[in-house]
Design an enzyme around this catalytic site. Structure first.
Site, PDB file in Angstrom:
ATOM      1  N   ASP A  46      55.619  57.316  99.809  1.00 23.95           N
ATOM      2  CA  ASP A  46      56.344  57.214 101.082  1.00 23.95           C
ATOM      3  C   ASP A  46      57.508  58.207 101.108  1.00 23.95           C
ATOM      4  O   ASP A  46      58.180  58.365 102.125  1.00 23.95           O
ATOM      5  CB  ASP A  46      56.789  55.766 101.367  1.00 23.95           C
ATOM      6  CG  ASP A  46      57.726  55.212 100.315  1.00 23.95           C
ATOM      7  OD1 ASP A  46      57.976  55.898  99.301  1.00 23.95           O
ATOM      8  OD2 ASP A  46      58.217  54.073 100.505  1.00 23.95           O
ATOM      9  N   SER A  47      57.683  58.938  99.989  1.00 22.92           N
ATOM     10  CA  SER A  47      58.623  60.068  99.984  1.00 22.92           C
ATOM     11  C   SER A  47      58.173  61.134 100.983  1.00 22.92           C
ATOM     12  O   SER A  47      58.935  62.058 101.283  1.00 22.92           O
ATOM     13  CB  SER A  47      58.729  60.679  98.583  1.00 22.92           C
ATOM     14  OG  SER A  47      57.447  60.990  98.082  1.00 22.92           O
ATOM     15  N   ASP A  85      51.194  54.624  98.684  1.00 27.60           N
ATOM     16  CA  ASP A  85      52.348  53.718  98.735  1.00 27.60           C
ATOM     17  C   ASP A  85      52.237  52.703  99.869  1.00 27.60           C
ATOM     18  O   ASP A  85      51.918  53.075 101.006  1.00 27.60           O
ATOM     19  CB  ASP A  85      53.622  54.545  99.002  1.00 27.60           C
ATOM     20  CG  ASP A  85      54.590  54.504  97.845  1.00 27.60           C
ATOM     21  OD1 ASP A  85      54.576  53.517  97.092  1.00 27.60           O
ATOM     22  OD2 ASP A  85      55.367  55.460  97.722  1.00 27.60           O
ATOM     23  N   LYS A 114      50.519  51.415  95.552  1.00 28.86           N
ATOM     24  CA  LYS A 114      51.760  51.218  94.786  1.00 28.86           C
ATOM     25  C   LYS A 114      52.680  50.324  95.613  1.00 28.86           C
ATOM     26  O   LYS A 114      52.837  50.535  96.821  1.00 28.86           O
ATOM     27  CB  LYS A 114      52.462  52.546  94.485  1.00 28.86           C
ATOM     28  CG  LYS A 114      53.823  52.344  93.784  1.00 28.86           C
ATOM     29  CD  LYS A 114      54.371  53.620  93.177  1.00 28.86           C
ATOM     30  CE  LYS A 114      55.041  54.537  94.156  1.00 28.86           C
ATOM     31  NZ  LYS A 114      56.219  53.977  94.854  1.00 28.86           N
ATOM     32  N   GLU A 116      56.592  48.503  95.581  1.00 30.92           N
ATOM     33  CA  GLU A 116      57.924  48.414  94.970  1.00 30.92           C
ATOM     34  C   GLU A 116      58.315  46.953  94.794  1.00 30.92           C
ATOM     35  O   GLU A 116      58.179  46.151  95.726  1.00 30.92           O
ATOM     36  CB  GLU A 116      58.977  49.088  95.870  1.00 30.92           C
ATOM     37  CG  GLU A 116      58.850  50.587  95.946  1.00 30.92           C
ATOM     38  CD  GLU A 116      59.998  51.241  96.710  1.00 30.92           C
ATOM     39  OE1 GLU A 116      61.023  50.566  96.983  1.00 30.92           O
ATOM     40  OE2 GLU A 116      59.868  52.429  97.046  1.00 30.92           O
ATOM     41  N   GLU A 183      61.536  54.002  87.856  1.00 27.84           N
ATOM     42  CA  GLU A 183      62.368  55.046  88.475  1.00 27.84           C
ATOM     43  C   GLU A 183      63.836  54.876  88.096  1.00 27.84           C
ATOM     44  O   GLU A 183      64.392  53.779  88.232  1.00 27.84           O
ATOM     45  CB  GLU A 183      62.196  55.004  90.008  1.00 27.84           C
ATOM     46  CG  GLU A 183      63.004  56.110  90.701  1.00 27.84           C
ATOM     47  CD  GLU A 183      62.561  56.385  92.128  1.00 27.84           C
ATOM     48  OE1 GLU A 183      61.610  55.759  92.623  1.00 27.84           O
ATOM     49  OE2 GLU A 183      63.214  57.250  92.765  1.00 27.84           O
TER      50      GLU A 183
HETATM   51  O1  KIV Z   1      57.314  57.837  97.145  1.00 24.00           O
HETATM   52  C1  KIV Z   1      57.409  58.412  96.062  1.00 24.00           C
HETATM   53  O2  KIV Z   1      57.357  59.648  95.964  1.00 24.00           O
HETATM   54  C2  KIV Z   1      57.628  57.617  94.861  1.00 24.00           C
HETATM   55  C3  KIV Z   1      57.884  58.355  93.600  1.00 24.00           C
HETATM   56  C4  KIV Z   1      59.341  58.641  93.537  1.00 24.00           C
HETATM   57  C5  KIV Z   1      57.428  57.634  92.412  1.00 24.00           C
HETATM   58  O3  KIV Z   1      57.630  56.426  94.914  1.00 24.00           O
END
Ligand code: KIV
Length: 261
Positions: A46-47, A85, A114, A116, A183
């Site tokens: 989600d970056s 994500d 993924k 969080e 992280e």
């Molecule tokens: O969204 C992302 O890029 C991440 C990485 C920082 C692991 O969660």
């Protein structure tokens, strides 16, 4: 270069062989290039919100955006394991909503999702894994918690925080996560976490004793107009190359040396 298609099992096996190498990708071309370079795991993070879409934080990233980028990346048909994500707000949502988000990401081409969060979402993760959705956990700094945190910072500095991180890691392993992202965790604590669990801990800003590393591709490629976190080592300077190419194109058009017959 990878010769074999990565699976969650082959990623887990790497823990006892060599560090896992992972990066983020958001589109088909970067996915193909990263795959050609032999990445083990590609994350549609989600970056994407902060690296490509111009947002200040990942909080603005929606499921629709994640699906759009996951579909683009999945068209690259990579050998690397493709993880996507789960965006802001879903991990503590009603189970049906998080299941539905995960279902759509998997059906868009991700091999795993993924999520969080630590011990508090372990029961949700167990139900997802039981229903056939492989999950990569994410502990330490949780960027989706930025509104609570106020600023990004290192985790595990106090004994209480270090103990909580180890408990998070064990709970997520017990819930069925195939690996964890850690992280911005102090390197001593990251080492302890890696030693306390059987599944791999893939670090970002968490020192050299993790079972692998992940970096945001734009940060590692030097393809950004913003400051990057202090732990990032730029392995490229693509921004400079892009500016130079645009400048050369501009000069060629103005000087009428391009196009030429
Ligand atoms: O969204 C992302 O890029 C991440 C990485 C920082 C692991 O969660």
């Amino acid at each position: 270069m990878n010769t074999d298609i990565q699976t969650i099992q082959s990623i887990q096996t790497l823990k006892s062989v060599r560090p896992i190498v992972a990066t983020t990708v958001y589109d088909s071309i970067m996915a193909e290039l990263a795959d050609q370079a032999g990445m083990d795991l590609l994350l549609v993070g989600d970056s994407v919100g902060t690296t490509l879409l111009g947002f200040e934080t990942t909080v603005h990233v929606t499921l629709e955006m994640m699906l759009h980028h996951t579909l683009a990346v999945s068209r690259a048909k990579t050998k690397a394991l493709l993880v996507s994500d789960v965006p802001y707000g879903y991990s503590h949502d009603a189970y049906g909503n998080i299941f539905e988000a995960c279902r759509q990401l998997i059906q868009a081409g991700a091999s795993a999702v993924k999520i969080e969060g630590g011990i508090s979402i372990a029961p949700t993760i167990k139900s997802l894994v039981d229903s056939g959705i492989p999950v990569l956990g994410h502990i330490g700094l949780l960027p989706q918690q930025i509104k609570n945190l106020g600023k990004y910072r290192k985790f595990g500095k106090t004994d209480v925080e270090a103990k909580a991180l180890i408990e998070d890691a064990k709970a997520l392993e017990d819930a069925g996560c195939f690996a964890l992202i850690g992280e911005m965790i102090g390197s001593d604590v990251a080492k302890k976490i890696s030693q306390s669990i059987e599944i791999p801990l893939i670090g970002i800003g968490s020192g050299n004793d993790c079972d692998g590393q992940i970096l945001v591709s734009n940060d590692l490629l030097g393809l950004s107009t913003k400051d990057v976190p202090s732990f990032v080592h730029p392995f490229g300077d693509l921004s400079e190359n892009v500016i130079k190419s645009f400048q050369e194109y501009k000069s060629a058009v103005i000087e009428r040396t391009y196009p030429n017959e």
